[in-house]
Design an enzyme around this catalytic site. Sequence first.
Site, PDB file in Angstrom:
ATOM      1  N   THR A  12      48.817  36.524  36.496  1.00 36.65           N
ATOM      2  CA  THR A  12      48.911  37.783  35.750  1.00 36.65           C
ATOM      3  C   THR A  12      50.331  37.985  35.241  1.00 36.65           C
ATOM      4  O   THR A  12      51.293  37.525  35.861  1.00 36.65           O
ATOM      5  CB  THR A  12      48.512  38.991  36.627  1.00 36.65           C
ATOM      6  N   GLU A  42      42.722  32.274  26.709  1.00 35.72           N
ATOM      7  CA  GLU A  42      41.647  32.947  25.984  1.00 35.72           C
ATOM      8  C   GLU A  42      40.503  33.288  26.935  1.00 35.72           C
ATOM      9  O   GLU A  42      40.015  32.412  27.672  1.00 35.72           O
ATOM     10  CB  GLU A  42      41.135  32.030  24.865  1.00 35.72           C
ATOM     11  N   ASP A  71      39.795  39.627  36.698  1.00 38.03           N
ATOM     12  CA  ASP A  71      39.349  40.210  35.437  1.00 38.03           C
ATOM     13  C   ASP A  71      38.552  41.460  35.763  1.00 38.03           C
ATOM     14  O   ASP A  71      37.832  41.507  36.767  1.00 38.03           O
ATOM     15  CB  ASP A  71      38.483  39.227  34.641  1.00 38.03           C
ATOM     16  N   ARG A 181      39.231  47.257  41.943  1.00 38.13           N
ATOM     17  CA  ARG A 181      40.329  46.319  42.154  1.00 38.13           C
ATOM     18  C   ARG A 181      40.819  46.368  43.598  1.00 38.13           C
ATOM     19  O   ARG A 181      41.074  45.338  44.215  1.00 38.13           O
ATOM     20  CB  ARG A 181      41.480  46.625  41.192  1.00 38.13           C
TER      21      ARG A 181
HETATM   22  P1  IMP Z   1      42.231  43.429  32.869  1.00 42.17           P
HETATM   23  O1  IMP Z   1      41.315  42.966  33.930  1.00 42.17           O
HETATM   24  O2  IMP Z   1      43.580  43.806  33.398  1.00 42.17           O
HETATM   25  O3  IMP Z   1      42.255  42.503  31.682  1.00 42.17           O
HETATM   26  O4  IMP Z   1      41.630  44.830  32.336  1.00 42.17           O
HETATM   27  C1  IMP Z   1      40.635  44.909  31.377  1.00 42.17           C
HETATM   28  C2  IMP Z   1      40.504  46.302  30.819  1.00 42.17           C
HETATM   29  O5  IMP Z   1      39.530  47.015  31.560  1.00 42.17           O
HETATM   30  C3  IMP Z   1      41.761  47.160  30.856  1.00 42.17           C
HETATM   31  O6  IMP Z   1      42.560  46.960  29.726  1.00 42.17           O
HETATM   32  C4  IMP Z   1      41.167  48.564  30.886  1.00 42.17           C
HETATM   33  O7  IMP Z   1      40.822  48.953  29.575  1.00 42.17           O
HETATM   34  C5  IMP Z   1      39.894  48.359  31.687  1.00 42.17           C
HETATM   35  N1  IMP Z   1      40.125  48.636  33.124  1.00 42.17           N
HETATM   36  C6  IMP Z   1      40.127  47.737  34.129  1.00 42.17           C
HETATM   37  N2  IMP Z   1      40.393  48.334  35.301  1.00 42.17           N
HETATM   38  C7  IMP Z   1      40.572  49.638  35.019  1.00 42.17           C
HETATM   39  C8  IMP Z   1      40.898  50.766  35.834  1.00 42.17           C
HETATM   40  O8  IMP Z   1      41.113  50.693  37.055  1.00 42.17           O
HETATM   41  N3  IMP Z   1      41.008  51.930  35.194  1.00 42.17           N
HETATM   42  C9  IMP Z   1      40.810  52.072  33.855  1.00 42.17           C
HETATM   43  N4  IMP Z   1      40.520  51.065  33.051  1.00 42.17           N
HETATM   44  C10 IMP Z   1      40.389  49.843  33.624  1.00 42.17           C
END
Ligand code: IMP
Length: 198
Positions: A12, A42, A71, A181
């Site tokens: 990350t 990607e 993810d 998460r």
């Molecule tokens: P990534 O897993 O960090 O790529 O997150 C993907 C997308 O999901 C983020 O940009 C948010 O738009 C949404 N997202 C993921 N986890 C959360 C959360 O805990 N709160 C709000 N949005 C989330």
Amino acid sequence: MTKNFTELVFATMNKNKLSEVQKMLENSDIKVYGIEGDFNPEETGATFEENAFIKAFEAAKITNLPALGDDSGLVVDALDGRPGVYSSRYEQTDEKRNNKLLRELENVEPGDRSARFVCSMVIASPDGKKLFSTTETCEGEIALFPSGRHGFGYDPVFYLPEKNATMAELTMEEKNKISHRGKALGKTVKWLVSGRNS
Ligand code: IMP
């Protein structure tokens, strides 16, 4: 490769996520590193787990160390699961994403606005083996309007009935206890520290 590795790369660029994992493992014999430079594989997977694996395997190949990939996103039942794996690409900004979501649900009754945050975490080895995988959820509903200033992303429109609050109205500590998460990280850390050196 056995589970008894002592070094792990977190795939990350997000410093907050990295320090969260480092903190949870600070009393273990596992050292967690971030990934240097530009890291943006990607995300071509159809599921959160596939994308988490893509990130983990890419980081493991680059560093030749086992790597953790994650993810996450939002799944809305009334939208057939959208935005799903496209959560971060749904619109350009958090505000636009939330407004689009509320617009799409304009005619959907409060009882039909169920949704969940989903988070997958995968640990991959440099030779492409999936060593560990978990997918956790946090159930809620899409609110009728945004509320709250904490958190990020879809938090202001994600309503938790049992808390009578949106995710953005919780403190970070409260959110981490119940979030997709937080739960996935808890399972991952448990796997990492259990039965080591046995
Ligand atoms: P990534 O897993 O960090 O790529 O997150 C993907 C997308 O999901 C983020 O940009 C948010 O738009 C949404 N997202 C993921 N986890 C959360 C959360 O805990 N709160 C709000 N949005 C989330």
